[in-house]
Design a protein around this motif. Structure first.
Motif, PDB file in Angstrom:
ATOM      1  N   SER A 102       5.958 -31.608  38.207  1.00 35.01           N
ATOM      2  CA  SER A 102       6.589 -30.342  38.613  1.00 35.01           C
ATOM      3  C   SER A 102       7.397 -29.666  37.499  1.00 35.01           C
ATOM      4  N   GLU A 103       7.181 -30.108  36.260  1.00 38.57           N
ATOM      5  CA  GLU A 103       7.863 -29.494  35.118  1.00 38.57           C
ATOM      6  C   GLU A 103       6.897 -28.584  34.367  1.00 38.57           C
ATOM      7  N   VAL A 104       7.418 -27.503  33.804  1.00 39.58           N
ATOM      8  CA  VAL A 104       6.591 -26.618  32.982  1.00 39.58           C
ATOM      9  C   VAL A 104       6.404 -27.267  31.617  1.00 39.58           C
ATOM     10  N   PRO A 105       5.165 -27.468  31.182  1.00 39.62           N
ATOM     11  CA  PRO A 105       4.945 -28.095  29.876  1.00 39.62           C
ATOM     12  C   PRO A 105       5.376 -27.184  28.739  1.00 39.62           C
ATOM     13  N   ASN A 106       5.722 -27.781  27.597  1.00 41.26           N
ATOM     14  CA  ASN A 106       6.227 -26.985  26.479  1.00 41.26           C
ATOM     15  C   ASN A 106       5.282 -26.976  25.280  1.00 41.26           C
ATOM     16  N   THR A 107       3.974 -27.101  25.561  1.00 44.09           N
ATOM     17  CA  THR A 107       2.984 -26.972  24.492  1.00 44.09           C
ATOM     18  C   THR A 107       1.993 -25.877  24.865  1.00 44.09           C
ATOM     19  N   ARG A 108       1.458 -25.223  23.856  1.00 44.62           N
ATOM     20  CA  ARG A 108       0.508 -24.136  24.091  1.00 44.62           C
ATOM     21  C   ARG A 108      -0.736 -24.634  24.828  1.00 44.62           C
ATOM     22  N   GLU A 109      -1.278 -25.755  24.379  1.00 49.23           N
ATOM     23  CA  GLU A 109      -2.506 -26.285  24.967  1.00 49.23           C
ATOM     24  C   GLU A 109      -2.338 -26.534  26.473  1.00 49.23           C
ATOM     25  N   ALA A 110      -1.216 -27.155  26.844  1.00 51.79           N
ATOM     26  CA  ALA A 110      -0.974 -27.460  28.260  1.00 51.79           C
ATOM     27  C   ALA A 110      -0.761 -26.174  29.061  1.00 51.79           C
ATOM     28  N   LEU A 111      -0.001 -25.248  28.517  1.00 57.35           N
ATOM     29  CA  LEU A 111       0.257 -23.992  29.226  1.00 57.35           C
ATOM     30  C   LEU A 111      -1.029 -23.196  29.427  1.00 57.35           C
ATOM     31  N   GLU A 112      -1.851 -23.122  28.394  1.00 60.96           N
ATOM     32  CA  GLU A 112      -3.079 -22.336  28.490  1.00 60.96           C
ATOM     33  C   GLU A 112      -4.121 -22.974  29.410  1.00 60.96           C
ATOM     34  N   SER A 113      -3.897 -24.217  29.788  1.00 55.61           N
ATOM     35  CA  SER A 113      -4.812 -24.877  30.730  1.00 55.61           C
ATOM     36  C   SER A 113      -4.492 -24.499  32.176  1.00 55.61           C
ATOM     37  N   LEU A 114      -3.362 -23.832  32.387  1.00 56.37           N
ATOM     38  CA  LEU A 114      -2.961 -23.433  33.739  1.00 56.37           C
ATOM     39  C   LEU A 114      -3.641 -22.124  34.144  1.00 56.37           C
ATOM     40  N   PRO A 115      -4.098 -22.005  35.387  1.00 61.68           N
ATOM     41  CA  PRO A 115      -4.741 -20.772  35.855  1.00 61.68           C
ATOM     42  C   PRO A 115      -3.804 -19.567  35.724  1.00 61.68           C
ATOM     43  N   GLY A 116      -4.321 -18.485  35.167  1.00 66.37           N
ATOM     44  CA  GLY A 116      -3.524 -17.268  35.014  1.00 66.37           C
ATOM     45  C   GLY A 116      -2.664 -17.233  33.778  1.00 66.37           C
ATOM     46  N   VAL A 117      -2.747 -18.285  32.948  1.00 68.59           N
ATOM     47  CA  VAL A 117      -1.930 -18.348  31.733  1.00 68.59           C
ATOM     48  C   VAL A 117      -2.827 -18.236  30.501  1.00 68.59           C
ATOM     49  N   GLY A 118      -2.734 -17.102  29.827  1.00 61.36           N
ATOM     50  CA  GLY A 118      -3.460 -16.904  28.585  1.00 61.36           C
ATOM     51  C   GLY A 118      -2.539 -17.103  27.396  1.00 61.36           C
ATOM     52  N   ARG A 119      -3.011 -16.742  26.242  1.00 59.83           N
ATOM     53  CA  ARG A 119      -2.242 -16.952  25.009  1.00 59.83           C
ATOM     54  C   ARG A 119      -0.912 -16.192  25.020  1.00 59.83           C
ATOM     55  N   LYS A 120      -0.947 -14.938  25.471  1.00 54.01           N
ATOM     56  CA  LYS A 120       0.281 -14.134  25.473  1.00 54.01           C
ATOM     57  C   LYS A 120       1.328 -14.724  26.412  1.00 54.01           C
ATOM     58  N   THR A 121       0.909 -15.087  27.618  1.00 56.36           N
ATOM     59  CA  THR A 121       1.839 -15.685  28.589  1.00 56.36           C
ATOM     60  C   THR A 121       2.418 -16.986  28.048  1.00 56.36           C
ATOM     61  N   GLN A 132      10.779 -21.613  20.948  1.00 56.71           N
ATOM     62  CA  GLN A 132       9.851 -21.867  19.847  1.00 56.71           C
ATOM     63  C   GLN A 132       9.504 -20.544  19.176  1.00 56.71           C
ATOM     64  N   SER A 133       9.237 -20.591  17.898  1.00 59.92           N
ATOM     65  CA  SER A 133       8.977 -19.365  17.130  1.00 59.92           C
ATOM     66  C   SER A 133       7.543 -18.890  17.316  1.00 59.92           C
ATOM     67  N   THR A 134       7.273 -18.338  18.497  1.00 62.37           N
ATOM     68  CA  THR A 134       5.954 -17.788  18.784  1.00 62.37           C
ATOM     69  C   THR A 134       6.040 -16.271  18.878  1.00 62.37           C
ATOM     70  N   MET A 135       4.908 -15.608  18.896  1.00 62.44           N
ATOM     71  CA  MET A 135       4.879 -14.155  18.931  1.00 62.44           C
ATOM     72  C   MET A 135       3.897 -13.698  20.007  1.00 62.44           C
ATOM     73  N   ALA A 136       4.423 -13.240  21.128  1.00 56.82           N
ATOM     74  CA  ALA A 136       3.577 -12.780  22.232  1.00 56.82           C
ATOM     75  C   ALA A 136       3.277 -11.299  22.036  1.00 56.82           C
ATOM     76  N   VAL A 137       2.109 -10.996  21.520  1.00 55.77           N
ATOM     77  CA  VAL A 137       1.776  -9.610  21.189  1.00 55.77           C
ATOM     78  C   VAL A 137       1.211  -8.882  22.406  1.00 55.77           C
ATOM     79  N   ASP A 138       2.013  -7.951  22.928  1.00 54.25           N
ATOM     80  CA  ASP A 138       1.549  -7.090  24.020  1.00 54.25           C
ATOM     81  C   ASP A 138       1.238  -5.714  23.435  1.00 54.25           C
ATOM     82  N   THR A 139       1.000  -4.730  24.300  1.00 59.16           N
ATOM     83  CA  THR A 139       0.655  -3.392  23.797  1.00 59.16           C
ATOM     84  C   THR A 139       1.792  -2.783  22.980  1.00 59.16           C
TER      85      THR A 139
END
Length: 211
Positions: A102-121, A132-139
């Motif tokens: 029931s915890e939100v994972p803190n890695t990109r790979e794990a997060l992107e494996s969740l339904p509705g979660v893409g790279r930006k999310t 973490q020093s990431t860059m979520a590029v939206d419009t």
């Protein structure tokens, strides 16, 4: 754009807003995850109007999963694509319960494996919840990066990679928020407010507005 200009741009943005953050309302990594999933093709204001009613009732994977699909839809029906988002959220909650305690994972790979979660999310959650020093590029970030010359690119991934490479390290953690807010309120899509922009003299946009 040269290194010195970028340094000045982010110095000014930092001075104007020393502690930037998302405009989505949340009190936990899980609430942020749900809010970001809901925010796809929707405004933060619209998402906040829905979550202010949803989160007091259900703000954990177990509670939302127990709430069920039909009831969840009743809380988020004002948000675009709510049917698909509701299904993704229920599936995501089930995975979080079964696979991640029931915890939100803190890695990109794990997060992107969740339904509705893409790279930006995933990038938003990694940056905002886990710092973490990431860059979520939206419009907004895509537009500002190209228009100003900070980090031009043909697509969002190209802009993301270039920003990670060229934004001075001291500013990288918060750069995502500064650029979004700048695009949302100053460097607007139809008519940028160049006359009231604090980085106008550093910006390399050739068609600056006078007003």
């Amino acid at each position: 754009m040269n290194k010195e200009k970028r340094q000045q741009i982010f110095s000014r943005l930092q001075a104007q807003n020393p502690n930037p953050t998302t405009e989505l309302n949340y009190n936990s990594p899980f609430e942020l995850l749900i809010a970001v999933i809901l925010s796809a093709q929707a405004t933060d204001v619209g998402v906040n109007k829905a979550t202010v009613k949803l989160f007091p009732i259900a703000n954990t994977p177990e509670k939302i999963f127990t709430l069920g699909l039909t009831e969840l839809k009743s809380y988020i029906k004002t948000i675009g694509l709510y049917n698909a988002k509701a299904e993704n959220i229920i599936k995501t909650c089930q995975i979080l319960i079964e696979k991640y305690n029931s915890e939100v994972p803190n890695t990109r790979e794990a997060l992107e494996s969740l339904p509705g979660v893409g790279r930006k999310t995933a990038n938003v959650v990694l940056n905002t919840a886990f710092r973490q020093s990431t860059m979520a590029v939206d419009t907004h970030i895509f537009r500002v990066s190209n228009r100003t010359g900070i980090a031009p690119g043909k697509n969002v991934l190209e802009v993301e990679k270039r920003l990670l490479r060229v934004v001075p390290k001291d500013f990288l953690l918060d750069a995502h928020h500064w650029l979004i807010l700048h695009g949302r309120y100053v460097c607007k899509a139809r008519k940028p407010q160049c006359g009231s922009c604090i980085i106008e003299d550093l910006c390399e946009y050739k068609e600056k507005t006078i007003a």
